[in-house]
Each structure stands twice: as C-alpha cells, then as structure tokens.
Scaffold this active site. Structure first.
Site, PDB file in Angstrom:
ATOM      1  CG  ASP A  25      -0.955  -6.472  -9.636  1.00 56.93           C
ATOM      2  OD1 ASP A  25      -0.695  -5.522  -8.888  1.00 56.93           O
ATOM      3  OD2 ASP A  25      -0.289  -7.535  -9.668  1.00 56.93           O
ATOM      4  CD  GLU A  83       0.760  -1.916  -9.738  1.00 57.82           C
ATOM      5  OE1 GLU A  83       1.441  -1.817  -8.705  1.00 57.82           O
ATOM      6  OE2 GLU A  83       0.642  -2.988 -10.351  1.00 57.82           O
TER       7      GLU A  83
END
Length: 555
Positions: A223, A282
């Site tokens: 993330d 990401e």
C-alpha cells in the site's frame, strides 16, 4: 506489532505447484474482505467467508487472490489503519482462520497475496501512543513530528494536504494539557505516517514480512509504495488542491527516489524464501517510465498500471497508454500489470458510461469489452471483486451508511466528482450478491454493512451462472481461453491496421478487435470467432462489430 504467532505451523506449508515467474502472466482477483462473504452473520465479510467462497475463484480461472487488510485495526479507514501487523482483527477472524485460508487456497491451486501497509500505522498502534505520551522522546522518531510555524507554533509545519482532504498535519496536546507538536498524516488523522529514516521502522517491517511469509503467503501488495520516503526538509508545494497532482508529477511526499532502496531490500528478503514470492507496488507515478522504476530486476515484481485504469474510452488514448506501458516495462524486463477497477475508484462499469446519454447499458457494454481487451494484453491482470458480475457503482447510498473517511473530510454535494462519488469509495465496496434471494443475496446470514440495491438479485452469481449471455460467463470463457491459448499472457503483441475508433491487436494464435465507437464497424473476418462481448453478424467475408464491443479470433 509485537504479538507472536500462536498457531502451530508446519515447516513446509502446502503450496501450488512451482511455476517460475508465475506472476508474469497471472490473473489475480482482489478480495475486499469486509464485502466478499460473511460467515458469522454480523454483516461484515471475514476470512472464513472468503475461504468458503474460494471454489468460486478457482472455478472462475484465477491464479491468485489478493486480500485487503484483515489485521487488528480501529477501522478508521477500512483496515488500512493497522494497530497490530501480526494478528487478525476479531472482526475478520483469527490467525487460525488466516492459516486455514492460505492452506485451502493452495490446495485449490490459488496463491495468496496479502496487503502490507508500510506508509502509516493506526494512531492506536502502541508506537504512536508511546510517542504521544512522551513529547520530545525517542519514540517520536518513528513518525514525522514537527514544531508548528507561527509565533506560537499555531500553523502546520508546511502546506501539505491530506489525500482525503484538509491539512496533512494534526496538532497534538501534550499530557500536561498544553498544545504541542504536529504530526504528519497524508491520509486520515488516524493514520500517522511512519518515518522510514528510522532503523527501527525498517527492521520492524522486515520482521512483519517474515511473519506472514512463514505462515505461507505468496507475496504482498504494498500500500502506498510510492509514499514511504519524504523529501528532505519537507518543503512546501506552493499550491492547493494537491490531490489533483497525484499521478501527474513527482511530489515531495510521493514517488521520491529513496523508496527504491526500501523495495530493493524487500526484494532480497522475498528472494530468500522458496516458491517465487512476490511484491506488488501500489504506486502512483507521473509517467510509465517512472512507474517502471518500481519493477526493475532487483526491485518489485509488479506495479499497478493506473495510467491504464484512468484512460478514457477512446481507441487512440488506449493505444497510447498500452504502447507507453509496454515500452516502459519492457525496458526493465518486467511484465505490465493491467487493472480496470479496485476498492479505491468508481467501478469501471459506471465510469465508462457517458452520463445520462449513455446510461448503465452503455457502461456495462464497454466494461465487458474492456475486460476482453485487458485479458488479451501481454502481462498480468488484476480483477476487482464483482467486476465479473458487471456490478455498477452504487451512487445512492444514504449518508448515514457511509464509512469512507474521505466522505467526511470532503464536501459530498456532487461538486467534487462524478455523482459526488469520485474520492468517495463506499460505492464500490457494497457487499457482493451471491444468490437471487435472501436478506443479503447470499453475502451472509445477517444482512450487509452497506445496503445492496434490489437490482443486484439479477446480477448475483446464482442468477448469472449458466446464462451464456451473462457477464460472469463471459469472464469464465475468457479466462478459460487465456489458459488454453499459449500465446496469451506474457508474450509478444503487434498492432494491426484498423479504422479510426477501432483497435486490432495480434497475439500468437489470436486477434483481438475492440470497437470504441457508438456505431457498428464492418471489417474483414480476422479468423475463427472465439468469444465476443456482444453478438456478431456477418456479410460476405466481413463481420460487423457492434458498438462498444470486443471480440477474440483464432488465427
């Protein structure tokens, strides 16, 4: 972060058959855990629910499953605010449930990727609570604490804005009641950013990765992989509405070159484990070339291609993005990773509709066509749960049901995006419909945490299974062909001549034709029809491709 694994694990967990480089052409299914399947009737999806529904994913033709965070968390941002990285939140089950899920997935031939959230922790994490309790103490070096500007420190340390709206700084109150330093949070105030200049932070996350690798997971989706390093001195940006700059330029808090040293160290850690474990970034980068830096041979294995996700429904724009993406990743020897939707964006079935003129039918037609285009491109594809059902964005959720922190920090009056949805993520997170009937269409025995539209009965897995015209069967057919045709996946691609508004690409043994126009297009028959997102019709040696449709042809 200090809790130890209490379940008994074998030294050699069951794993899918080894396939070096499996990730280069894998199709990976994103499970948003709280909205996938609920096993205990509390209205919230959980790990046991996911495990019970894994046969659906195996039957669909998936290679792997990516699970959103299920760690201990106050749930200020759907679990992306982690209070303990080594345990499962009771909302989602237990460590034993996580172990069972990984084993069952491997028995079904599915690999398991889990989220890791290294840019920030929860404000309820023991480290941050310790930092608040000790002004000026060493615990604060694990985060970004700064004195405020102004005569009395009353102004934030710089002009950075939160991605969720408002300032990226919150001022603390010291234990004696006086106003103290400010701390940085690029997302919600409940998500303080970790300081990756701290050796403690780096060592702790090495330990966290090993914890889950030892349990048997096959990799990590990282993330905010682009945000872990901030520019020295935390300089001002000099303008407002900074969220609009994300993905279009390098910012002092995103896509700094220093993140790559962290990813190189994680690649070495992943490579020390058997079984081709992977890291997936990401990463929002301003260009395809900047994104390719994350997947150099000694860094991560994949990076989400958000340039493709953001591309409008336009043949020329799509071709440009595809060419740039393939060229950039080819330059570093990596595959391109394609994605159309995820838990943070409006579902593409809704995005592709041209407002009132197009309507939901147009959005679904384009979404079905985009799925065939995506699965025909070289590299790996990610599917977001429910896209195989053609689910649209839910745009009429009542305010009292919403839980996305972006909704509460940004005006919901519709001026901030399409139907007031852009930046508000609850609409793409509504729990899945599995059956035609029942209180939550089979999601679970006790309702669902977000209300499901009545029309979802007809979009359920049960309703679409066996219907040759359904979106679910279109996905099943495409994924089966992708496995059968040796030329799909990670391999060469070339463009073929086609009229304006049409894309035609050739893969070994396959031609894919995409019509982005609002009218049918007549072409010479490219080969033997394999699959089409809409019915085809033929003339003498020609085929009429319907508007907003895609077809695969064997050659």
């Amino acid at each position: 972060m200090t809790q130890e694994l209490t379940t008994s694990l074998p030294t050699e967990p069951v794993r899918p058959s080894e396939s070096p480089g499996w990730w280069r052409d894998a199709v990976i299914y994103q499970v948003y855990v709280r909205s996938f399947a609920d096993s205990d009737g509390d209205g919230i999806g959980d790990l046991r629910g996911v495990r019970e529904r894994l046969p659906h994913l195996a039957g669909l033709g998936m290679d792997a499953v990516w699970l959103t965070p299920f760690y201990a968390s106050p749930q200020a941002d759907g679990g992306y605010d982690v209070a303990d990285y080594r345990t499962v939140d009771p909302l989602f089950g237990t460590l034993g449930d996580a172990d069972d899920l990984v084993r069952t997935a491997h028995e079904l031939g599915l690999r398991v990727i889990v989220d890791v959230v290294p840019n920030h922790s929860s404000d309820q994490h023991p480290w941050f609570r310790e930092a608040l309790a000790e002004p000026g103490g060493a615990a604060r070096t694990r985060y970004h604490f700064r004195r405020g500007r102004g005569a009395h420190g009353e102004l934030p340390p710089n002009d950075w804005e939160s991605v969720f709206g408002g300032p990226a700084w919150t001022r603390t109150t010291d234990p004696d009641g006086t106003l103290g330093e400010w701390y940085l949070h690029l997302f919600a105030p409940e998500q303080p950013d970790l300081n990756w200049d701290s050796p403690e932070v780096r060592a702790e996350f090495d330990s966290v990765l090993r914890f889950w690798l030892d349990l048997g997971v096959d990799g990590f989706r990282i993330d905010v992989a682009h945000g872990m390093v901030k520019a020295a001195g935390l300089p001002d940006i000099g303008r407002t509405e900074q969220a609009k700059l994300i993905g279009s330029q390098v910012l002092p808090f995103f896509d700094q070159d220093g993140v790559h040293e962290i990813h190189r160290s994680w690649r070495r850690l992943l490579d020390s484990y058997p079984g081709d474990r992977i890291g997936v970034a990401e990463a929002w980068a301003p260009t395809a070339e900047r994104l390719a830096l994350y997947v150099r041979p000694d860094e991560l294995h994949q990076a989400f291609n958000f340039q493709f996700l953001k591309c409008p429904w336009d043949a020329a724009a799509m071709r440009e993005v595809i060419d740039e993406s393939l060229a950039a990743t080819r330059s570093v020897g990596a595959p391109t990773t394609w994605v159309l939707s995820n838990h943070d964006v409006v579902r593409h079935t809704t995005r592709y509709a041209d407002g009132a003129d197009g309507g939901p039918g147009q959005g679904l037609a384009r979404a079905r066509a985009a799925a065939l285009l995506t699965l025909a491109l070289p590299g790996s594809s990610y599917l977001y749960q429910g896209e195989e059902l053609g689910l649209p964005e839910v745009t009429d959720l009542p305010d009292e049901a919403r839980q996305d922190p972006a909704f509460f920090r940004t005006s919901p009056d519709g001026e901030d995006g399409q139907n007031g949805q852009d930046g508000f993520r609850d609409g793409c997170r509504v729990p899945l419909p599995w059956t035609r009937s029942g209180e939550s269409y089979g999601f679970g025995p006790g309702g669902s945490w977000l209300p499901q539209p009545d029309a979802w009965s007809g979009l359920s897995v049960e309703a679409q299974t066996g219907d040759p015209g359904s979106t679910l069967e279109l996905y099943r057919g495409a994924l089966a062909l992708r496995r059968e045709l040796p030329g799909l996946g990670d391999g060469p691609m070339s463009w073929l001549e086609a009229p304006a508004g049409v894309l035609a690409l050739s893969r070994p043994g396959l031609v894919c034709t995409l019509n982005t126009l609002g009218e049918e297009v007549e072409l010479p028959v490219p080969g033997r029809a394999l699959l089409s997102s809409a019915p085809l019709s033929y003339g003498a040696g020609t085929v009429r491709i319907p508007p907003d449709s895609c077809a695969w042809w064997a050659i």
